[in-house]
Design an enzyme around this catalytic site. Structure first.
Site, PDB file in Angstrom:
ATOM      1  N   CYS A 115       0.811  -1.230   0.000  1.00 33.88           N
ATOM      2  CA  CYS A 115       0.000   0.000   0.000  1.00 33.88           C
ATOM      3  C   CYS A 115       0.842   1.278   0.000  1.00 33.88           C
ATOM      4  CB  CYS A 115      -0.947  -0.006   1.189  1.00 33.88           C
ATOM      5  SG  CYS A 115      -2.142  -1.348   1.068  1.00 33.88           S
ATOM      6  N   HIS A 255      -3.535   7.215   2.225  1.00 33.49           N
ATOM      7  CA  HIS A 255      -3.874   5.891   1.698  1.00 33.49           C
ATOM      8  C   HIS A 255      -5.256   5.513   2.229  1.00 33.49           C
ATOM      9  CE1 HIS A 255      -3.961   1.728   0.776  1.00 33.49           C
ATOM     10  NE2 HIS A 255      -3.749   1.327   2.023  1.00 33.49           N
ATOM     11  N   ASN A 285     -10.162  -0.399  -0.718  1.00 33.07           N
ATOM     12  CA  ASN A 285      -8.703  -0.302  -0.671  1.00 33.07           C
ATOM     13  C   ASN A 285      -8.119  -0.873  -1.971  1.00 33.07           C
ATOM     14  OD1 ASN A 285      -5.978  -0.516  -0.149  1.00 33.07           O
ATOM     15  ND2 ASN A 285      -6.211  -1.480   1.860  1.00 33.07           N
TER      16      ASN A 285
HETATM   17  O1  UT7 Z   1      -3.915  -1.208   3.421  1.00 34.31           O
HETATM   18  C1  UT7 Z   1      -2.942  -1.987   4.056  1.00 34.31           C
HETATM   19  C2  UT7 Z   1      -3.042  -1.909   5.513  1.00 34.31           C
HETATM   20  N1  UT7 Z   1      -4.282  -2.438   5.993  1.00 34.31           N
HETATM   21  C3  UT7 Z   1      -4.977  -1.770   6.879  1.00 34.31           C
HETATM   22  O2  UT7 Z   1      -4.607  -0.675   7.248  1.00 34.31           O
HETATM   23  C4  UT7 Z   1      -6.189  -2.422   7.483  1.00 34.31           C
HETATM   24  C5  UT7 Z   1      -6.089  -2.399   8.991  1.00 34.31           C
HETATM   25  N2  UT7 Z   1      -7.142  -3.111   9.697  1.00 34.31           N
HETATM   26  C6  UT7 Z   1      -8.450  -2.715   9.637  1.00 34.31           C
HETATM   27  O3  UT7 Z   1      -8.807  -1.806   8.917  1.00 34.31           O
HETATM   28  C7  UT7 Z   1      -9.417  -3.391  10.570  1.00 34.31           C
HETATM   29  O4  UT7 Z   1      -8.709  -4.174  11.504  1.00 34.31           O
HETATM   30  C8  UT7 Z   1     -10.471  -4.298   9.853  1.00 34.31           C
HETATM   31  C9  UT7 Z   1     -11.433  -3.409   9.077  1.00 34.31           C
HETATM   32  C10 UT7 Z   1      -9.761  -5.278   8.935  1.00 34.31           C
HETATM   33  C11 UT7 Z   1     -11.278  -5.042  10.914  1.00 34.31           C
HETATM   34  O5  UT7 Z   1     -11.902  -4.125  11.814  1.00 34.31           O
HETATM   35  P1  UT7 Z   1     -11.741  -4.309  13.391  1.00 34.31           P
HETATM   36  O6  UT7 Z   1     -12.532  -3.243  14.020  1.00 34.31           O
HETATM   37  O7  UT7 Z   1     -10.278  -4.367  13.704  1.00 34.31           O
HETATM   38  O8  UT7 Z   1     -12.466  -5.684  13.620  1.00 34.31           O
HETATM   39  P2  UT7 Z   1     -11.869  -7.005  14.295  1.00 34.31           P
HETATM   40  O9  UT7 Z   1     -10.956  -7.708  13.342  1.00 34.31           O
HETATM   41  O10 UT7 Z   1     -11.343  -6.634  15.632  1.00 34.31           O
HETATM   42  O11 UT7 Z   1     -13.185  -7.824  14.462  1.00 34.31           O
HETATM   43  C12 UT7 Z   1     -14.258  -7.421  15.330  1.00 34.31           C
HETATM   44  C13 UT7 Z   1     -15.363  -8.453  15.229  1.00 34.31           C
HETATM   45  C14 UT7 Z   1     -14.870  -9.882  15.370  1.00 34.31           C
HETATM   46  O12 UT7 Z   1     -15.855 -10.604  16.077  1.00 34.31           O
HETATM   47  P3  UT7 Z   1     -15.652 -10.921  17.634  1.00 34.31           P
HETATM   48  O13 UT7 Z   1     -14.363 -11.697  17.725  1.00 34.31           O
HETATM   49  O14 UT7 Z   1     -15.578  -9.585  18.301  1.00 34.31           O
HETATM   50  O15 UT7 Z   1     -16.874 -11.720  17.950  1.00 34.31           O
HETATM   51  C15 UT7 Z   1     -14.796 -10.380  13.953  1.00 34.31           C
HETATM   52  O16 UT7 Z   1     -14.942 -11.771  13.845  1.00 34.31           O
HETATM   53  O17 UT7 Z   1     -15.987  -8.374  13.952  1.00 34.31           O
HETATM   54  C16 UT7 Z   1     -15.965  -9.670  13.310  1.00 34.31           C
HETATM   55  N3  UT7 Z   1     -15.791  -9.484  11.864  1.00 34.31           N
HETATM   56  C17 UT7 Z   1     -16.833  -9.237  11.048  1.00 34.31           C
HETATM   57  N4  UT7 Z   1     -18.138  -9.118  11.255  1.00 34.31           N
HETATM   58  C18 UT7 Z   1     -18.928  -8.852  10.178  1.00 34.31           C
HETATM   59  C19 UT7 Z   1     -14.653  -9.493  11.156  1.00 34.31           C
HETATM   60  N5  UT7 Z   1     -14.901  -9.258   9.853  1.00 34.31           N
HETATM   61  C20 UT7 Z   1     -16.248  -9.091   9.762  1.00 34.31           C
HETATM   62  C21 UT7 Z   1     -17.113  -8.829   8.683  1.00 34.31           C
HETATM   63  N6  UT7 Z   1     -18.430  -8.709   8.941  1.00 34.31           N
HETATM   64  N7  UT7 Z   1     -16.660  -8.665   7.421  1.00 34.31           N
END
Ligand code: UT7
Length: 330
Positions: A115, A255, A285
């Site tokens: 990225c 980004h 993204n």
């Molecule tokens: O571009 C290159 C660099 N990349 C980035 O900068 C991306 C960085 N990371 C992020 O943007 C975020 O971490 C994500 C958008 C990928 C995820 O968001 P988050 O707020 O960090 O969510 P999480 O991974 O902590 O998940 C929270 C909950 C989990 O459930 P539990 O364990 O709390 O029950 C996940 O299983 O949300 C669940 N979850 C979803 N629910 C519905 C994960 N993906 C999804 C989904 N839909 N697509």
């Protein structure tokens, strides 16, 4: 001789017509529109068809650049292609783009920084311009992320989209252009964001495909934490190094990985909403292509004018990250 200041003199973009909405994704994985919008800011993304490879999309974006500006492909000295989705391992996507746009006098190569690829390419291009060795460097950031995305993995498939953003780098004719850059890398990121298959570590086999090693893997939470911390810091440092503050910034072009990351970085610089460029809602993204795509949208939305102070920041796999401070030239 006066100091040469490299700058952006032309831009172009291309995105595929096909739109994949959050509602569409609801039918593919266990997710929902509300979760995706509130956690990422993404509403939809573009998906390339079979013909629309990274070199194809870059060539289309070059056509757009030619329609906007008077560019002769024969004048291009160097083609740099930041991408993690090259058409093939080799020949380089740069060579394929050269063929498609007729840049017969150019040399070029692909560049891997995920990225942060556009920012890394901007640094390389700038230094070639500063050295005086080349006059016109084309940065063709093009990504077909759908080709490396597992559409059964809800952690990643909601994030990515396809598209290409191009900029031409030349010597500035006045005092506008790139003021300074700040680039970093830390291999700690290798454990959180990667594609393990297809390289010499895990060459393609039936097993590697069965294990889905050719898709992007991301451990979202640590990547999010690093992205907020490093991207905020690099942007803040570069702005303050030049005795500016957030108030002086006309447009922040980050980004586009997650709206929450963008907002956190903007808040560190104490920016108002009208100082922030975001188009993540419609494209998701697109990895190396997000920044040039956002620049073109900012121009089309009349949010950039000559002399504007612009800060761009990026963060991606590696980890790689950095910022560039510029006075807009066109
Ligand atoms: O571009 C290159 C660099 N990349 C980035 O900068 C991306 C960085 N990371 C992020 O943007 C975020 O971490 C994500 C958008 C990928 C995820 O968001 P988050 O707020 O960090 O969510 P999480 O991974 O902590 O998940 C929270 C909950 C989990 O459930 P539990 O364990 O709390 O029950 C996940 O299983 O949300 C669940 N979850 C979803 N629910 C519905 C994960 N993906 C999804 C989904 N839909 N697509």
């Amino acid at each position: 001789m006066d100091k040469i200041i490299p700058t952006i003199t032309a831009l172009g973009k291309y995105v595929p017509k096909k739109i994949l909405t959050n509602k569409d994704l609801e039918k593919m994985v266990d997710t929902n529109d509300e979760w995706i919008k509130s956690r990422t800011g993404i509403k939809e993304r573009r998906i390339a068809n079979e013909e629309e490879t990274s070199s194809f999309m870059a060539a289309k974006a070059f056509q757009d650049m030619q329609e906007r500006y008077n560019i002769d492909p024969l004048d291009i000295d160097l083609i740099l292609v930041p991408t993690i989705t090259p058409d093939m391992f080799f020949p380089s996507t740069a060579a394929l783009i050269q063929d498609k746009i007729g840049a017969k006098n150019a040399w070029g190569f692909d560049l891997s920084a995920a990225c942060s690829g556009y920012l890394y390419a901007l640094e390389v291009a700038s230094n070639f311009i500063k050295s005086g060795q080349y006059k016109k460097v084309l940065i063709a950031a093009s990504e077909k992320m759908s080709s490396i995305t597992d559409y059964t993995d809800r952690n990643t498939c909601i994030l990515f989209g396809d598209g290409a953003g191009l900029t031409l780098i030349e010597a500035s004719k006045d005092d506008t252009g790139i003021i300074d850059t700040d680039l970093h890398m830390d291999s700690i990121g290798k454990d959180f964001l990667y594609i393990k298959g297809g390289g010499c570590l895990n060459p393609a086999t039936h097993e590697s495909v069965d294990q889905k090693l050719h898709y992007v893997y991301q451990d979202g939470r640590p990547v999010y934490k690093y992205a907020v911390s490093k991207m905020s810091q690099t942007g803040y440092d570069l702005v303050h190094k030049h005795s500016y503050t957030g108030k002086d910034i006309d447009l922040f072009i980050p980004h586009q990985a997650n709206q929450r990351i963008i907002d956190a970085c903007a808040s560190r610089l104490k920016l108002r909403e009208d100082q922030i460029m975001s188009n993540i809602a419609k494209y998701g993204n697109t990895t190396a292509a997000t920044i040039p795509l956002a620049m073109v949208d900012a121009i089309d939305d009349k949010r950039l004018k000559k002399g504007d102070l612009v800060i761009i920041t990026a963060f991606g796999g590696g980890f790689t990250w950095g910022a560039a401070l510029l006075k807009w030239s066109i």
